[in-house]
Design a protein around this motif. Structure first.
Motif, PDB file in Angstrom:
ATOM      1  N   MET A   1       0.870  -1.168   0.000  1.00 40.53           N
ATOM      2  CA  MET A   1       0.000   0.000   0.000  1.00 40.53           C
ATOM      3  C   MET A   1       0.911   1.224   0.000  1.00 40.53           C
ATOM      4  O   MET A   1       1.703   1.413   0.929  1.00 40.53           O
TER       5      MET A   1
ATOM      6  N   ASN B   1      -4.934   4.679  -0.860  1.00 37.40           N
ATOM      7  CA  ASN B   1      -4.891   3.230  -0.618  1.00 37.40           C
ATOM      8  C   ASN B   1      -4.603   2.412  -1.876  1.00 37.40           C
ATOM      9  O   ASN B   1      -5.067   1.298  -2.038  1.00 37.40           O
TER      10      ASN B   1
ATOM     11  N   LEU C   1      -7.864  -1.067   3.013  1.00 34.69           N
ATOM     12  CA  LEU C   1      -7.779  -1.548   1.637  1.00 34.69           C
ATOM     13  C   LEU C   1      -9.126  -1.971   1.068  1.00 34.69           C
ATOM     14  O   LEU C   1      -9.233  -2.226  -0.130  1.00 34.69           O
ATOM     15  N   ASP C   2     -10.145  -2.044   1.896  1.00 36.49           N
ATOM     16  CA  ASP C   2     -11.439  -2.538   1.435  1.00 36.49           C
ATOM     17  C   ASP C   2     -12.376  -1.424   0.984  1.00 36.49           C
ATOM     18  O   ASP C   2     -13.596  -1.570   0.998  1.00 36.49           O
TER      19      ASP C   2
ATOM     20  N   ALA D   1      -1.256  -7.928  -1.451  1.00 35.51           N
ATOM     21  CA  ALA D   1      -0.814  -6.778  -0.663  1.00 35.51           C
ATOM     22  C   ALA D   1      -0.033  -7.234   0.562  1.00 35.51           C
ATOM     23  O   ALA D   1      -0.485  -8.104   1.316  1.00 35.51           O
TER      24      ALA D   1
ATOM     25  N   THR E   1      -0.345   6.913  -4.350  1.00 30.97           N
ATOM     26  CA  THR E   1      -1.588   6.653  -5.082  1.00 30.97           C
ATOM     27  C   THR E   1      -2.024   7.876  -5.868  1.00 30.97           C
ATOM     28  O   THR E   1      -2.623   7.760  -6.945  1.00 30.97           O
TER      29      THR E   1
ATOM     30  N   VAL F   1      -2.469  -0.058  -4.129  1.00 30.62           N
ATOM     31  CA  VAL F   1      -1.543  -1.172  -3.918  1.00 30.62           C
ATOM     32  C   VAL F   1      -0.749  -1.337  -5.208  1.00 30.62           C
ATOM     33  O   VAL F   1      -1.333  -1.556  -6.273  1.00 30.62           O
TER      34      VAL F   1
ATOM     35  N   THR G   1      -5.842  -4.828   7.590  1.00 31.74           N
ATOM     36  CA  THR G   1      -5.838  -3.524   6.912  1.00 31.74           C
ATOM     37  C   THR G   1      -7.184  -3.199   6.270  1.00 31.74           C
ATOM     38  O   THR G   1      -7.342  -3.224   5.040  1.00 31.74           O
TER      39      THR G   1
ATOM     40  N   GLY H   1      -7.022  -0.004  -3.784  1.00 34.58           N
ATOM     41  CA  GLY H   1      -7.555  -0.893  -2.775  1.00 34.58           C
ATOM     42  C   GLY H   1      -6.999  -2.297  -2.917  1.00 34.58           C
ATOM     43  O   GLY H   1      -6.068  -2.556  -3.680  1.00 34.58           O
ATOM     44  N   ARG H   2      -7.593  -3.210  -2.162  1.00 33.51           N
ATOM     45  CA  ARG H   2      -7.102  -4.580  -2.136  1.00 33.51           C
ATOM     46  C   ARG H   2      -7.285  -5.235  -3.497  1.00 33.51           C
ATOM     47  O   ARG H   2      -8.362  -5.173  -4.087  1.00 33.51           O
TER      48      ARG H   2
END
Length: 422
Positions: free
Chosen positions: A78, A278, A270-271, A220, A83, A280, A267, A210-211
């Motif tokens: 992350m 955030n 990440l969702d 991640a 980002t 990745v 984490t 995000g994830r």
């Protein structure tokens, strides 16, 4: 490390380092490996592109807090505010297609944004962190994790008279400003746009918002940060009041009650879609993106950004103090520079020290990611400056002697519709 230490180097990688590098980059490999001396220091990856070709692609260390899982070619970190560079590049791709113009008011594309005195704010002012909309103004943790709601809040927010048209780093709101703008002209959210506008044309699975989805090659890494919470009732009482002040600076642009819980455990941060923080990314993914920018907009012979757009991405150097960060970073069209020519070029660093960087004048691009936030390596935010200096010395040698591209590592774009073999 002296020049004499680097003579006679070979393509051999330091102990624990995986990947490949051109033989000219021995000093770079040693400097990189020294940043990860043990399990407590996590892991990371470094990728360097020169004139559009990969000359370094290496990784080392551990991707979990326990120090039991090795970093791999497809481990992503992350990258926090790095980002923003990814989100900004999406906007530049939309500008290239005529969907946006830097000097047009945002409300021409996103009518709801014109409320509360914002009708004259241009895309350029937003991307220079001059929109006067950096403060979170009492956002709750639940609201922070709802991207559509945050876009609506930004559209309805009044401008800060103290910060408008002055450099004031939009630590979190920058992402929702760009995602709301991009959604208005494409109908898509920033997670999907990063896939379509960055990962797919760059043929990498190493750029996500995000994830990464279940089944994606990229995984991640866990963030190395304190996992236990020690109650501080005085801070919990004072902090929201301080963040609500008109001159609360960076604190007011980042503080949300309970925000540290988002980087603990698995984490939760990440969702969601936080287009300012955030992402990745693998080092390779970032380096491909900035490599295209540093190579007149072209990646593997195909136009990623027009040469005209790339030429506009280099902004004037300035020493005007940022009202939130205090230090001058000369933001221009979504990327920042470093004062006094310490690091030629532009890009975006993230909290902890992950960074993507391009120097179109020399054709150099770098991606550097790791999973440390609070560790014994207390100078993570500045470690890349020293590493960058070593990389530049090796690049100079490579250009004199000639260099060889390294093989591709990691996975190409992940396709959600790809059938699973039974």
């Amino acid at each position: 490390m002296s020049d004499s230490d680097c003579r006679g180097r070979s393509v051999a990688l330091p102990h624990g380092v995986q990947g490949a590098a051109d033989a000219n980059f021995g000093c770079t490999l040693r400097a990189f490996s020294q940043l990860f001396p043990g399990r407590r220091f996590g892991g990371g990856a470094l990728a360097v592109f020169q004139d559009g070709e990969p000359v370094v692609d290496v990784w080392t260390g551990f991707s979990d807090r326990a120090g039991t899982e090795f970093w791999t070619a497809d481990t992503g970190a992350m990258v926090f505010s790095a980002t923003k560079g990814m989100a900004s590049t999406v906007i530049h791709r939309l500008v290239d297609r005529g969907l946006l113009d830097y000097d047009t008011p945002v409300c021409a594309y996103w009518p709801e944004f014109g409320e509360n005195g914002k009708a004259g704010i241009t895309v350029r002012q937003v991307m220079a962190h001059r929109a006067g909309l950096s403060q979170l103004n009492g956002v709750s943790l639940t609201e922070l994790l709802n991207p559509r709601l945050m876009e609506e809040r930004i559209a309805a927010s009044p401008v800060s008279a103290v910060l408008f048209d002055k450099p004031a780093y939009h630590a979190l709101t920058y992402g929702w400003l760009l995602s709301g703008l991009a959604r208005a002209v494409t109908g898509q959210g920033m997670r999907d746009l990063m896939r379509a506008e960055l990962a797919e044309p760059l043929r990498t699975d190493g750029l996500h918002l995000g994830r990464p989805p279940v089944g994606a090659p990229t995984r991640a890494a866990q963030i190395l940060a304190p996992q236990r919470r020690w109650p501080n009732h005085l801070f919990d009482f004072v902090a929201p009041k301080l963040a609500g002040l008109a001159r609360s600076g960076a604190f007011g642009s980042m503080y949300v009650p309970g925000v540290m819980s988002l980087i603990r455990g698995e984490t939760p941060f990440l969702d969601s879609e936080i287009p300012a923080a955030n992402g990745v990314a693998t080092a390779r993914g970032l380096a491909r993106m900035y490599g295209a920018i540093a190579n007149a907009g072209r990646f593997e012979g195909v136009e990623f950004l027009s040469a005209e757009t790339v030429a506009r991405l280099t902004g004037p150097s300035a020493l005007q103090r940022d009202r939130n960060l205090v230090v001058p970073l000369s933001f221009h069209l979504g990327y920042h520079s470093v004062p006094f020519g310490v690091m030629p070029g532009f890009g975006h660093v993230g909290m902890g020290g992950s960074v993507g960087w391009a120097d179109p004048a020399s054709g150099l691009a770098i991606g550097f990611v790791h999973n440390r936030l609070v560790t014994p390596m207390v100078l993570d935010m500045t470690a890349f400056v020293a590493l960058n200096a070593v990389i530049r010395k090796d690049v100079a040698a490579a250009r004199r002697r000639g260099y060889q591209p390294v093989p591709d590592f990691g996975s190409g774009p992940f396709e959600l519709s790809k059938p699973v073999a039974g």
